[in-house]
Enzyme design. Sequence first.
Site, mmCIF file in Angstrom:
data_model
loop_
_atom_site.group_PDB
_atom_site.id
_atom_site.type_symbol
_atom_site.label_atom_id
_atom_site.label_comp_id
_atom_site.label_asym_id
_atom_site.label_seq_id
_atom_site.Cartn_x
_atom_site.Cartn_y
_atom_site.Cartn_z
ATOM 1 N N GLU A 90 0.815 -1.219 0.000
ATOM 2 C CA GLU A 90 0.000 0.000 0.000
ATOM 3 C C GLU A 90 0.846 1.266 0.000
ATOM 4 O OE1 GLU A 90 -0.704 -2.608 1.939
ATOM 5 O OE2 GLU A 90 -2.769 -3.191 1.490
ATOM 6 N N HIS A 159 -10.857 -4.822 9.877
ATOM 7 C CA HIS A 159 -11.477 -4.639 8.549
ATOM 8 C C HIS A 159 -12.808 -3.889 8.663
ATOM 9 C CE1 HIS A 159 -8.514 -7.568 7.290
ATOM 10 N NE2 HIS A 159 -8.935 -7.548 6.053
#
Lengths: 356, 332
Positions: A90, A159
Amino acid sequence: MTTSQANNPIGPGYEGVAGSEKRFRDIFRDTLRAEMLRDEDVFLMGEDISGGFDKDTKEPLDAWGGPFAATKGLVQEFGVERIRDAPISEAGFVGAAVGSALTGMRPVVDLMYFDFVTVAFDQLLSNAAKSRYMFGGQTKVPLTLFARSGAGTGHAAQHSESFYSMLAHIPGLKVVVPSDPYSVKGLLAAAIRDDDPVFVVNDKKLINLTGFVPDEEYVIELGKGRYMRRGTDVTLVGMSYTTVVCQKAADQLAEIGIDAEVVDMMSLSPFDEDILIESVTKTHNVVIVDEDTPRASMSSEFAAIIADKAFDHLDAPVKRVTAPHTPVPYNRDLEQEFMPQPGDVVGTVKNLLGRE
Amino acid sequence: MDISKEKLEWIYTTMYRIRRFEETMLEQTLKGNSMGVAHTSDGQEAPPTGICAHLTDKDWIGSTHRGHGHCISKGLETDKMMAEVFGKATGQCGGKGGSMHIADFSKGMLGANAIVGASIPLAVGAALTAKLKGIESESVGVSFFGDGASSQGVLHESMNLASVWKLPVIFACENNGYAEATPSWYAVSAEDIASRAEGYGMPGVVVDGMDVFAVYDAAGEAIARARAGEGPTFLELKTYRYHGHFHADDTSKYRKPEEEAYYKNLDSIKHFERTVLKQKLMTEKKLKSIRDSIEQEMLHAVEFALNSPMPDISTLYDDVYVNYSNPILGLR
């Protein structure tokens, strides 16, 4: 099909326009496609957006249609250069996106789950947000990022976050939070066309919901909120999925004779101060509903603005219904308790108005 | 030697300009004319000069907190750089960036960057732009960073990305032996940082970073590979910074005088002078005239910076965004 919007949730001027019911995820994908067709400098980057590759032919398989099927079919249409499947890096690919934005492209990055923003945070904070300012306005960063936030789907602590306030805190970044198919179409298009870095945060609970979407091309101005429902007794302020929570709460309140107004913020940075002040000036009562945790959050910022600019119009203190100051739990009962529910909003309004 | 007379003059001018800019800037900083922290790169002139000798304004470089040499090698003007260090309105970034954030997008300079390693993926992104636009042959990305940044995860992510996407990138690691005060023999697990390139499927080359001719040759090969669409190369340029980590750093607390003397004996500018004089490629007269013109340029840079106005206070609110609709925050 033409739909007449009786209780028009999309603002004046759209009554009777051509359009249809669409799923949030489908209109999101269609908007990405439209923006890629509109501007060849727009390209997509993210993990699994090509959905795997055939070992022999090296051709993309589009097995998943991208995370949450947000990019389904795009790799076949635009190819692997513009639908750029990224390794799990990322910081690396968000940094590369900033570099490509600084040198003339308009990258769009799928960060999959919103929680993953922390892995790329330095690139967002130190490079995407600050380049224009620290280099004296020489450059711009036309970068769009999107990711899925929110609890309620059993994804547990890493998440399920809704920490969009963390991004809204950063000078140089813009943050938008669509709440239905109509708003995601207009906000995503506006984000991609904007010359500043914009983060589009989509709550997972919205992705399979449907709603009316006009066929015509449109953008929603960043920084504008809207009225989802007009009322006179209390203002309910929603953002992202809590706009849906507020609408459900307003329906329940109507049954006991309380006429609630629902404001959907749509943008968190910039945000629509005027609509907050206008609505509170009329209703004299306000409840802000947010799935983010309460400390240093958008709900505390909205409360501060209302207290500063509309204090004399308030009949009662500003109230907030938020997630507690905890990580998101896994167990379904705990997770439901974590999330703001319509019943929590109804209870808060009843207390606020002395209607027990 | 396969370098044109013009290029040799450019190399000497650039190295001497970097040397004198750093010395002048340090002197001015210690006098109190700078507004903050400044990191000097004198001693490390060969890597940026030898690499940027192959680049044009269409090529992009990413840089570091020790970025003055990168800026000068990419063609930035020393008066605007000095004014930026002084925090003046005429500075390269209007006084908003300072020594650690000098950039010039018109010259392909993506900005000095004060988070160690953070500019590395920016150069990868610039190379990605080149690949997407099909202009790799005229636009490559060079990432300058130090031995300290070799321990940052984002370098490794960037090397992997550049390799799997076959991007025109040069990873230029200026190993000056120290990350702040921490020696690389302590902090780096490999004998040569360049050896890590193999794991990412790209050539890794160890280069004498005190020899600008060696840098020029190695960079020429790497950049030619990039322009031909053959992907990234990692160069480790072993070099040395003459001064401390930042302007007030006393190196005697962590470096031995013998070590400093050893590297000063290898001085890249003196090495260049000896080489071109011995091979009769340039005359002492020409070298002196270049030095003299740089001395004049430095006098001008300091005078320009000293005499420039402060930025208007209202510029505090400028350029946070291209546009932003919250009047309460006072942004323009």
